[in-house]
Design a protein around this motif. Structure first.
Motif, PDB file in Angstrom:
ATOM      1  N   UNK A  35       2.590  72.544 113.342  1.00 18.10           N
ATOM      2  CA  UNK A  35       1.842  72.989 112.166  1.00 18.10           C
ATOM      3  C   UNK A  35       2.789  73.633 111.159  1.00 18.10           C
ATOM      4  N   UNK A  36       2.632  73.266 109.879  1.00 17.94           N
ATOM      5  CA  UNK A  36       3.480  73.836 108.833  1.00 17.94           C
ATOM      6  C   UNK A  36       3.125  75.311 108.656  1.00 17.94           C
ATOM      7  N   UNK A  37       4.148  76.180 108.776  1.00 22.21           N
ATOM      8  CA  UNK A  37       3.936  77.618 108.609  1.00 22.21           C
ATOM      9  C   UNK A  37       4.690  78.185 107.412  1.00 22.21           C
ATOM     10  N   UNK A  49      16.111  80.862 103.157  1.00 19.98           N
ATOM     11  CA  UNK A  49      15.549  81.540 104.322  1.00 19.98           C
ATOM     12  C   UNK A  49      14.041  81.309 104.356  1.00 19.98           C
ATOM     13  N   UNK A  50      13.541  80.891 105.506  1.00 21.73           N
ATOM     14  CA  UNK A  50      12.108  80.750 105.756  1.00 21.73           C
ATOM     15  C   UNK A  50      11.765  81.636 106.946  1.00 21.73           C
ATOM     16  N   UNK A  51      10.565  82.227 106.926  1.00 22.36           N
ATOM     17  CA  UNK A  51      10.153  83.091 108.020  1.00 22.36           C
ATOM     18  C   UNK A  51       8.931  82.519 108.713  1.00 22.36           C
ATOM     19  N   UNK A  52       8.882  82.702 110.027  1.00 24.14           N
ATOM     20  CA  UNK A  52       7.760  82.232 110.818  1.00 24.14           C
ATOM     21  C   UNK A  52       7.459  83.214 111.927  1.00 24.14           C
ATOM     22  N   UNK A  60       5.714  87.013 117.701  1.00 23.87           N
ATOM     23  CA  UNK A  60       7.183  87.099 117.722  1.00 23.87           C
ATOM     24  C   UNK A  60       7.754  86.497 116.438  1.00 23.87           C
ATOM     25  N   UNK A  61       8.155  87.337 115.463  1.00 22.85           N
ATOM     26  CA  UNK A  61       8.690  86.817 114.208  1.00 22.85           C
ATOM     27  C   UNK A  61      10.105  86.259 114.382  1.00 22.85           C
ATOM     28  N   UNK A  62      10.450  85.312 113.512  1.00 25.15           N
ATOM     29  CA  UNK A  62      11.800  84.744 113.493  1.00 25.15           C
ATOM     30  C   UNK A  62      12.119  84.280 112.080  1.00 25.15           C
ATOM     31  N   UNK A  63      13.391  83.998 111.839  1.00 25.17           N
ATOM     32  CA  UNK A  63      13.838  83.492 110.541  1.00 25.17           C
ATOM     33  C   UNK A  63      14.603  82.205 110.730  1.00 25.17           C
ATOM     34  N   UNK A  64      14.480  81.326 109.753  1.00 23.40           N
ATOM     35  CA  UNK A  64      15.247  80.079 109.706  1.00 23.40           C
ATOM     36  C   UNK A  64      16.165  80.148 108.495  1.00 23.40           C
ATOM     37  N   UNK A  65      17.427  79.793 108.667  1.00 21.90           N
ATOM     38  CA  UNK A  65      18.381  79.726 107.565  1.00 21.90           C
ATOM     39  C   UNK A  65      18.884  78.287 107.426  1.00 21.90           C
ATOM     40  N   UNK A  66      18.640  77.701 106.281  1.00 20.36           N
ATOM     41  CA  UNK A  66      19.155  76.358 105.987  1.00 20.36           C
ATOM     42  C   UNK A  66      20.292  76.549 104.990  1.00 20.36           C
ATOM     43  N   UNK A  67      21.480  76.145 105.402  1.00 20.08           N
ATOM     44  CA  UNK A  67      22.663  76.312 104.555  1.00 20.08           C
ATOM     45  C   UNK A  67      23.067  74.967 103.971  1.00 20.08           C
ATOM     46  N   UNK A  68      23.026  74.906 102.663  1.00 16.75           N
ATOM     47  CA  UNK A  68      23.417  73.700 101.930  1.00 16.75           C
ATOM     48  C   UNK A  68      24.711  74.027 101.194  1.00 16.75           C
ATOM     49  N   UNK A  81      17.019  82.654 113.785  1.00 13.32           N
ATOM     50  CA  UNK A  81      17.355  83.998 114.242  1.00 13.32           C
ATOM     51  C   UNK A  81      16.113  84.651 114.834  1.00 13.32           C
ATOM     52  N   UNK A  82      16.277  85.151 116.051  1.00 11.50           N
ATOM     53  CA  UNK A  82      15.186  85.856 116.714  1.00 11.50           C
ATOM     54  C   UNK A  82      15.783  87.052 117.444  1.00 11.50           C
ATOM     55  N   UNK A  83      15.164  88.194 117.288  1.00 11.36           N
ATOM     56  CA  UNK A  83      15.617  89.427 117.948  1.00 11.36           C
ATOM     57  C   UNK A  83      17.078  89.737 117.623  1.00 11.36           C
ATOM     58  N   UNK A  84      17.506  89.429 116.392  1.00 13.40           N
ATOM     59  CA  UNK A  84      18.860  89.746 115.951  1.00 13.40           C
ATOM     60  C   UNK A  84      19.939  88.789 116.419  1.00 13.40           C
TER      61      UNK A  84
END
Length: 95
Positions: A35-37, A49-52, A60-68, A81-84
């Motif tokens: 599911x798209x969040x 940066x996207x957060x989910x 449980x929050x996490x972050x996604x980093x897409x580097x272009x 990234x989850x829990x640092x």
């Protein structure tokens, strides 16, 4: 010609997928369990940066980093990234 990129990781009973559209500014979507969040219509070179949140108790929050890359026309790199702790997300290749 550019192509789309798909990154995926399974974490416990959850799947996390990131789809990056073709080109250096294409759309990015983050899916949790199919599911798209989170979604960005377009992005600039650099890091987006996207957060989910993983749907568990407690959430449980996490972050996604897409580097272009800014200057070099190379494929994007995706980490989560989850829990640092930051992990590289492997790219899934479609035939």
């Amino acid at each position: 010609m550019s192509r789309s990129h798909h990154f995926h990781v399974d974490h416990g009973a959850h799947s996390i997928t990131v789809n990056v559209g073709p080109g250096r500014t294409g759309e990015i979507e983050l899916l949790v369990n199919g599911k798209v969040v989170a979604h960005r219509e377009e992005h600039e070179p650099g890091t987006t940066v996207l957060e989910g949140v993983l749907p568990e108790e407690p959430a449980h929050p996490f972050r996604i980093m897409v580097r272009q890359p800014h200057l070099v026309p190379t494929p994007p790199r995706c980490t989560w990234e989850m829990d640092g702790v930051e992990y590289v997300m492997p790219e899934r290749y479609s035939p």
